[in-house]
Scaffold this motif. Sequence first.
Motif, mmCIF file in Angstrom:
data_model
loop_
_atom_site.group_PDB
_atom_site.id
_atom_site.type_symbol
_atom_site.label_atom_id
_atom_site.label_comp_id
_atom_site.label_asym_id
_atom_site.label_seq_id
_atom_site.Cartn_x
_atom_site.Cartn_y
_atom_site.Cartn_z
ATOM 1 N N PHE A 179 81.195 110.260 -71.377
ATOM 2 C CA PHE A 179 80.716 109.359 -70.333
ATOM 3 C C PHE A 179 79.775 108.345 -70.966
ATOM 4 O O PHE A 179 78.894 108.720 -71.758
ATOM 5 N N THR B 96 81.579 105.466 -61.523
ATOM 6 C CA THR B 96 80.569 105.058 -60.546
ATOM 7 C C THR B 96 80.289 103.568 -60.691
ATOM 8 O O THR B 96 80.478 102.985 -61.762
ATOM 9 N N CYS C 221 74.219 109.104 -66.819
ATOM 10 C CA CYS C 221 74.340 110.409 -66.167
ATOM 11 C C CYS C 221 74.045 111.570 -67.107
ATOM 12 O O CYS C 221 74.164 111.476 -68.321
ATOM 13 N N LEU D 155 75.252 115.796 -67.241
ATOM 14 C CA LEU D 155 76.424 116.557 -66.815
ATOM 15 C C LEU D 155 76.138 118.047 -66.942
ATOM 16 O O LEU D 155 75.452 118.487 -67.863
ATOM 17 N N TYR E 151 81.283 121.838 -61.542
ATOM 18 C CA TYR E 151 80.783 120.755 -62.381
ATOM 19 C C TYR E 151 79.923 119.823 -61.537
ATOM 20 O O TYR E 151 80.240 119.563 -60.365
ATOM 21 N N TYR F 212 77.520 116.086 -61.626
ATOM 22 C CA TYR F 212 77.125 114.810 -62.209
ATOM 23 C C TYR F 212 75.744 114.484 -61.658
ATOM 24 O O TYR F 212 75.539 114.514 -60.432
ATOM 25 N N SER G 77 72.433 111.626 -61.911
ATOM 26 C CA SER G 77 71.929 110.361 -62.444
ATOM 27 C C SER G 77 70.928 109.788 -61.455
ATOM 28 O O SER G 77 70.728 110.333 -60.371
ATOM 29 N N HIS H 104 75.868 114.947 -57.689
ATOM 30 C CA HIS H 104 77.175 114.867 -57.049
ATOM 31 C C HIS H 104 78.091 115.948 -57.604
ATOM 32 O O HIS H 104 78.075 116.245 -58.801
ATOM 33 N N MET I 233 81.368 117.224 -59.091
ATOM 34 C CA MET I 233 82.374 116.592 -59.934
ATOM 35 C C MET I 233 83.628 117.446 -59.969
ATOM 36 O O MET I 233 83.556 118.672 -60.079
ATOM 37 N N ILE J 140 83.836 111.995 -58.992
ATOM 38 C CA ILE J 140 82.691 112.595 -58.314
ATOM 39 C C ILE J 140 82.768 112.347 -56.820
ATOM 40 O O ILE J 140 83.304 111.331 -56.364
#
Length: 481
Positions: free
Chosen positions: A267, A310, A327, A329, A336, A338, A340, A356, A358, A368
């Motif tokens: 990412f 995003t 972000c 992770l 999973y 996310y 940020s 969020h 994921m 996400i």
Amino acid sequence: MQILRNLFRYGTYVVICSVGLACVACSEKSDEPSNNAVNYDPNIPDDYSAISGKENASKWGPYNLHDPSIIKHNGTYYIYSTDVAYGPNGQCGIMFRQSKDLVQWQFRGWLFDGVPAKELAFMQTYQPGYRQESIWAPYIIKVGDQFRLYYSVPGNDNLKLACIGLATSTSPEGPWNDEGIVISCLPSDNYNAIDPSVVIDAETGRHWMTYGSYSSGIYMVELDPTTGFRKNANDKGKLLAFRKRVHDAIEGSEIIYNPELKKYYLFVSYDWLEDTYNVRVGRSDKPEGPYLDYFGNDMAAVGDNFPIITAQYGFKGHPGWQGFGHCGLLRDSNQYFYVSQARLASNKYLMVLHVHRMMFTSDGWPVISPERYVNVPQYNISADSVAGKWEVIYLSSVTRQNIAWYATFNADGTVSGYFNGETISTGRWNLANGELMLQLNDHTVKARLSCEWDWENKRRTICFTGLSEEGRSAWGKKIYR
């Protein structure tokens, strides 16, 4: 990050399965949330300007956050982040906070009292009169019984002078030992020693660190697993991701491994952190790359990459969010996440933590949920549940806010209303094998469904998140009114 940045710094994996039409597999199932019998509202206002001062630091929780890194230890989640605050209320030393549920966060203060000694000595040597203003973009990882915290120390006044330091501890809460500088850069160097993150090869155990911002892109260098420092002290590593030109905005790299898909995902964040920040991703069979994007392009080659995960957006009844990038992770068992910052569109200096859910598409790409995480119960999402009125967002732009448009998913499998500002002339939807397929004018979207909290309307809902053939995210949430 370094260019102009100092001037503005302050200011579940949901497992999809097929049961009948579709099923979102979770630990708890319930009826469709049409009665909304239980209130899951976290009661977290988005505008925190009234408590932004340092005298209210104990109330910051998810506020005044930028460039987070997350880890879970003994049932507690910890986030470490850049020193920022709304207004001149900050402190230098790496901010950290903790949570039991990823929703309610307790701000714990700063790890250090200023820049640690070894890194401070380096900065003072090459920039006389150096001011201890902030530490940026920490990254946390546990190796054996040791917690390793990598962090960035930037130069003042936009000088491209920086170093990445390493601190260690036996606890995620410290105390921390200053181990020294992992890598540094001088203004004449063609790389930027900030924004570290580390990934461990799941098969060989080799350690790799990504770093870099703006200047010549993202680099990767091998680390010594025993010490956490570079395996070769003179090695700056190899180029991992680039854009079109030197100094094009690319930063905030982090890699996560999906053992089910046996893929590593890189990412990165593009563009300016206050507004046009947007996140791109590539994937590889090996942690050291090469990382290929949605269209098979090497991220180290010249050119911008897709998909876009995003970008700035807004649902109805809310001013929206921007600066949604850099972000962290987390893989937590089979889920999973996310994490940020995002900046409130009505006041871009208010920086709020976003967590969020994921998921991964059937093609193996991360997406996400459009709504921030609240641990609402999951239930069997049938075609009858999907039918109805939705707000749909398409991340078609990185330079303006992507707003929601109303679309109706009709019971006969057609879609009417609007998509990305245009009347839907050709619209179809179908739910099969755990995947929502959408045909919206010229765009085809493969999406995942999940149960979420509707932060704008303060009730439970269902959401979809997916990618189009263009490699752009499409988001939706069902509206119950």
